[in-house]
Design an enzyme around this catalytic site. Sequence first.
Site, short mmCIF file in Angstrom:
data_model
loop_
_atom_site.label_atom_id
_atom_site.label_comp_id
_atom_site.label_asym_id
_atom_site.label_seq_id
_atom_site.Cartn_x
_atom_site.Cartn_y
_atom_site.Cartn_z
N SER A 238 36.83 42.54 39.65
CA SER A 238 36.39 41.29 39.03
C SER A 238 35.08 41.54 38.28
O SER A 238 35.04 42.34 37.35
CB SER A 238 36.27 40.20 40.09
OG SER A 238 36.11 38.94 39.51
N HIS B 130 44.21 36.94 42.01
CA HIS B 130 42.99 37.69 41.70
C HIS B 130 42.76 38.76 42.77
O HIS B 130 41.75 38.78 43.48
CB HIS B 130 41.81 36.74 41.61
CG HIS B 130 40.58 37.34 41.00
ND1 HIS B 130 40.59 37.98 39.78
CD2 HIS B 130 39.30 37.42 41.45
CE1 HIS B 130 39.37 38.41 39.50
NE2 HIS B 130 38.58 38.09 40.50
#
Length: 696
Positions: free
Chosen positions: A552, A668
């Site tokens: 991320s 994610h």
Amino acid sequence: MPVTSPWPTEADPFLSLESLDDPAAAAWVEAQNARTRTAWQGGARFEALRKRLAEAYLPRERPVIPSRWQAWAYDLWEDESNPKGLWRRALWADWRAGKPQWQTLIDFDALGQAEGVAWVCAGLDILYPDGDRALIQLSDGGADAVTVREFDLERRVFVDSAEGGFVIPKEGKHTISWIDRDTAYVGWDNGRRSLTRSGYPREVRRWMRGTRLADAPVVFRGEFDDISIEADYDPIEKRHDVVRSIDFFDAYNYRLDEQGAWQQYDVPEHVAIGAWQGWLLLEPRLDWACGGVTHPGGALLAIREDAFLAGERTMTALFTPTPVTSACDWTNTKQYLVMSWLDDVQSRTMLWQAQCEDGAWTWHARTFPARADSQVEVSPIEDTLNDEVFVDVDDYLQPPEYWLTDLAKDDLQDWELLDRWPTQFDAAPLTVVRSHALSADGTRVPFTMIGPRAALEGSARKPAPCLLTAYGGFAIPLMPQYLAGDGIGWLEQGGIVAVAHIRGGGEYGTAWHVQAQTEHRQRSFDDFIAVAEQLAADGYTRAAQLGIKGGSNGGLLVAACMVQRPELFGAVLSEVPLLDMQRYPLLHAGASWLDEYGDPEDPAEARALAAYSPYHRVRAGVPYPPSLFTTSTSDDRVHPGHARKMVARMQEQGHANVWYLENTEGGHGPGSDALERADYDALVFRFLWTTLAGTW
């Protein structure tokens, strides 16, 4: 004079890869996946590692530490047959006696198979005090978007809309919470007009059972430029609250007064507000001058709510940060406020109790025991009943331990061991060493190394393959946790793991974060580069053996450092990254991060973004290290287009040793369950060992 844009004027040649429903983009992904899996997946050693990782992530014998809800113990059990999980319950007394009789409530794997959707449980909210209904949020493949269903715990069935159940069948970034048995607060993702710029609900509706959600009245509405709006009813405190997040870090807080009107608290937007037993607990993110006193950012302040509303501003400081502490978190049991923070990246916990004598309130503190070099997390078990807490003890090399104690006891050392996670790798030859590097501006940057004693201790060490990671964003700290996967796939084979506590993170409080925010982002990269250089200078590793990984914001970090200093690294793993810093606010939830990174439309901030944006800074003819970029089609937080475009550009520039992997599920993350994660991690370890050590 007109301002010259730092961004390219020509059209983005890989823009089509941002499309999630374009057959050509899907074909590109399929071809890239096939290339990567052919190179790094398969073979006897890979299968053995994948199997061992799967057994480590879902061991047959492992602790069951349930949550408590009144008389019941609830647990989401996962195993090889049920990787998405069984939601189940048993009587708490039976579980404490070691003889739980588990009732299966929802089999998420069976539900997904029956409906042809890879359902992942994204949220469970049991109705208080009734306990016979729950609101279930279901995510397809681990995405942030969810559907909502009501569940009858006694009949063990979903309550459909024809029966008056609370059901939101269309996926969206909805929020929902109980008010009472027949009413709920809902943040409804009903398309663009109902959403903020960041893609989250901007309206709160009060939904009555048996009515259409579209007819539910809007009781609060935010602005389009807000991040999100969320309402909540606390049945214990008997209070209705709204949090209107105006950026990623700051919010306006509202309460519902006796006349049914929302009243905003008179505090700056950077001051977070919580409530407990008639107290307001205030947490300024930045320094706050109030009542003749300047409270430092990261403090925790207490004041009686009725006094605050009457204009009083004299507060009790329950926590005052220092240059080496993080901000604090708090929770509560029935009688105690439980406050936790990091002191030089070591966990600390304090217990507070307020007492009133002759109308005057005083706070009394007790220090909860710490464990050296371990993370100790204290979690209330059922704060409506008593002061019992779970105590989780975690570190890099020893399996997590789960204890139970009662904060009402005089002896806070009196813990009852409930269970330990099984040992997954041999830690006897391993050790943990802390060191520091000096960043470009002279800032001292701590880092932690985990690896063989022979590699980390003494002056006769030989350079070893090293995997360096960091995060460095959003004020999030990296704390010790058991390295089950890295222990099996890396440490046991003689590798070193290094964790850098760089600026942008939350290890050392607000200032540590702010120093690398927006136009100062380069400091995070400088810190990481300094740690990499120090690892090599001290002989722990060398450039060809140094791999870097991050996910991320950490994926952005390692890609930016690769572009800036490619000669320092032997391999790069960039996971679910954001990489196009010109278009990031236009992709999925990107607009919510403007206060972290800056606005690419603002001339000054755009220059800083363009200076490090990996997608724009990567160049042909530069010898970059072997690189693997990974993402997920179902990631609706960081758009997979970032990683897709980066790989396409690098390959077009002639960089042959660039690889791409895009899982369908996982949201994610690397997978929607532990088995998918094991498959992913085995591929990653094969890539890293081959590129950094030439062995597999």
